[in-house]
Design an enzyme around this catalytic site. Structure first.
Site, PDB file in Angstrom:
ATOM      1  N   ASP A  23      38.664 -25.867-107.744  1.00 22.17           N
ATOM      2  CA  ASP A  23      37.387 -24.773-107.637  1.00 22.17           C
ATOM      3  C   ASP A  23      37.543 -23.951-106.478  1.00 22.17           C
ATOM      4  OD1 ASP A  23      34.627 -24.187-107.676  1.00 22.17           O
ATOM      5  OD2 ASP A  23      33.984 -25.837-106.444  1.00 22.17           O
ATOM      6  N   ARG A  36      37.030 -11.969-110.402  1.00 24.54           N
ATOM      7  CA  ARG A  36      37.107 -13.205-110.446  1.00 24.54           C
ATOM      8  C   ARG A  36      38.547 -13.637-111.205  1.00 24.54           C
ATOM      9  NH1 ARG A  36      32.948 -16.539-109.488  1.00 24.54           N
ATOM     10  NH2 ARG A  36      33.508 -17.591-111.165  1.00 24.54           N
ATOM     11  N   HIS A  40      41.562 -16.516-110.827  1.00 17.45           N
ATOM     12  CA  HIS A  40      41.991 -17.609-111.955  1.00 17.45           C
ATOM     13  C   HIS A  40      43.373 -17.270-112.111  1.00 17.45           C
ATOM     14  CE1 HIS A  40      38.097 -18.852-112.836  1.00 17.45           C
ATOM     15  NE2 HIS A  40      37.665 -17.649-113.306  1.00 17.45           N
ATOM     16  N   ARG A  74      29.183 -18.839-118.409  1.00 12.59           N
ATOM     17  CA  ARG A  74      29.885 -17.929-117.693  1.00 12.59           C
ATOM     18  C   ARG A  74      29.931 -16.589-118.620  1.00 12.59           C
ATOM     19  NH1 ARG A  74      34.243 -20.151-113.330  1.00 12.59           N
ATOM     20  NH2 ARG A  74      33.156 -21.668-112.669  1.00 12.59           N
ATOM     21  N   LEU A 134      55.887 -37.034-116.659  1.00 14.30           N
ATOM     22  CA  LEU A 134      54.452 -36.728-116.216  1.00 14.30           C
ATOM     23  C   LEU A 134      53.623 -36.375-117.437  1.00 14.30           C
ATOM     24  CD1 LEU A 134      52.346 -36.046-113.798  1.00 14.30           C
ATOM     25  CD2 LEU A 134      53.262 -33.548-114.227  1.00 14.30           C
TER      26      LEU A 134
HETATM   27  C1  FPP Z   1      37.274 -22.697-110.758  1.00 12.30           C
HETATM   28  O1  FPP Z   1      37.081 -21.670-110.291  1.00 12.30           O
HETATM   29  C2  FPP Z   1      38.529 -22.413-111.861  1.00 12.30           C
HETATM   30  C3  FPP Z   1      38.067 -22.734-113.103  1.00 12.30           C
HETATM   31  C4  FPP Z   1      37.418 -24.089-113.339  1.00 12.30           C
HETATM   32  C5  FPP Z   1      39.022 -22.592-114.237  1.00 12.30           C
HETATM   33  C6  FPP Z   1      40.430 -22.765-114.374  1.00 12.30           C
HETATM   34  C7  FPP Z   1      41.240 -22.329-115.508  1.00 12.30           C
HETATM   35  C8  FPP Z   1      42.236 -21.688-115.490  1.00 12.30           C
HETATM   36  C9  FPP Z   1      42.965 -20.927-114.432  1.00 12.30           C
HETATM   37  C10 FPP Z   1      42.752 -21.274-116.816  1.00 12.30           C
HETATM   38  C11 FPP Z   1      44.228 -21.524-117.230  1.00 12.30           C
HETATM   39  C12 FPP Z   1      44.282 -23.037-117.247  1.00 12.30           C
HETATM   40  C13 FPP Z   1      45.244 -23.677-117.372  1.00 12.30           C
HETATM   41  C14 FPP Z   1      45.419 -25.361-117.548  1.00 12.30           C
HETATM   42  C15 FPP Z   1      46.702 -23.171-117.355  1.00 12.30           C
HETATM   43  P1  FPP Z   1      35.779 -21.055-110.113  1.00 12.30           P
HETATM   44  O2  FPP Z   1      35.660 -19.976-111.193  1.00 12.30           O
HETATM   45  O3  FPP Z   1      34.540 -22.458-110.492  1.00 12.30           O
HETATM   46  O4  FPP Z   1      35.511 -20.555-108.766  1.00 12.30           O
HETATM   47  P2  FPP Z   1      34.087 -20.226-107.689  1.00 12.30           P
HETATM   48  O5  FPP Z   1      33.352 -21.585-107.549  1.00 12.30           O
HETATM   49  O6  FPP Z   1      34.598 -19.578-106.689  1.00 12.30           O
HETATM   50  O7  FPP Z   1      33.127 -19.307-108.660  1.00 12.30           O
END
Ligand code: FPP
Length: 249
Positions: A23, A36, A40, A74, A134
């Protein structure tokens, strides 16, 4: 791999399965005045590091919550961007993952993702299916309530088809065999970043006795030292599964 401080970890008693609620990617980008999606992208680096250290020290299962059933809410650009990052990750990392004997696994209704994403995932699952190290399990289009709802519907159908004749046949084993995680043990430890302390529809059935560890760090700042710290804390907890320690003696 260089590690900044010593951790007192018993490597013979590692948690078998660590599940992570990543998160704070969006906030990481926004804090820097960046989109954003940049957060990511930085989050993918953290995933890479966590997979490497976990594989090196002998953790058996890592699950990451990459896309929940609620994440469709989103903005379209962000959703598309996340899928592109996943594709890029699989293209760039699959050889390294395979070389490290890591087996990829998915929980969630990933078949409902765009066709090119499903294809990339299926190729990666196929490429790594015989690996014995793993298990890197990605939760994609995953929701704990959906998982339980699907399982309940399957039980209804089995009953209708006379595959279940007595109500006693519906037990924990049957339920667990009908969840996405059928081949994966329950998580021993759940980690959440960014200071939030909730499950957000993640592994609702499986988390019944999981230990929880939260950090204020945003996911893109999460490093190998953080997972080692979480394991150290976990090993100092006393898990009683509703009982008392050493039978109360
Ligand atoms: C959380 O931050 C992020 C996510 C739930 C997305 C994660 C997914 C990826 C990075 C895509 C690639 C995946 C893999 C497995 C390689 P948020 O956006 O909820 O952050 P915030 O709470 O600050 O808005």
């Amino acid at each position: 791999m260089k590690i900044k401080r010593e951790f007192s970890i018993d490597y013979s008693k590692l948690p078998k399965h660590i599940a992570i609620i990543m998160d704070g990617n969006g906030r990481w980008g926004q804090k820097r005045g960046l989109p954003r999606l940049v957060g990511h992208k930085a989050g993918v680096e953290a995933i890479r590091e966590v997979i490497k250290i976990s594989s090196d020290i002998g953790i058996k299962y890592i699950t990451v919550y990459a896309f929940s059933t609620e994440n469709w809410k989103r903005p379209e650009d962000e959703v598309k961007g996340l899928f592109s990052l996943l594709i890029l990750y699989l293209e760039k990392e699959i050889e390294e993952i395979h070389k490290n004997n890591v087996q990829l696994s998915i929980i969630g209704e990933y078949k409902k993702l765009p066709e090119n994403v499903v294809k990339k995932i299926d190729d990666a699952l196929n490429r790594t299916k015989n690996n014995t190290g793993l298990v890197f399990n990605i939760a994609l289009n995953y929701g704990g309530r959906d998982e339980i709802l699907n399982m309940t519907r399957k039980i209804y159908l089995m009953t209708k088809d006379n595959k279940i004749e007595n109500v006693e046949e519906i037990d924990y084993n049957l339920i667990e065999s009908l969840l996405f995680t059928k081949n994966i043990p329950d998580p021993d430890l759940i980690i959440r970043t960014s200071g939030e302390q909730r499950l957000s529809n993640f592994l609702l059935w499986q988390s019944a006795y999981s230990e929880f560890w939260a950090t204020d760090k945003l996911w893109p700042d999460f490093r190998k030292e953080d997972i080692l710290e979480a394991i150290e804390v976990y090993q100092n907890r006393s898990r009683r599964y509703g009982g008392v320690k050493n039978g109360g003696k």
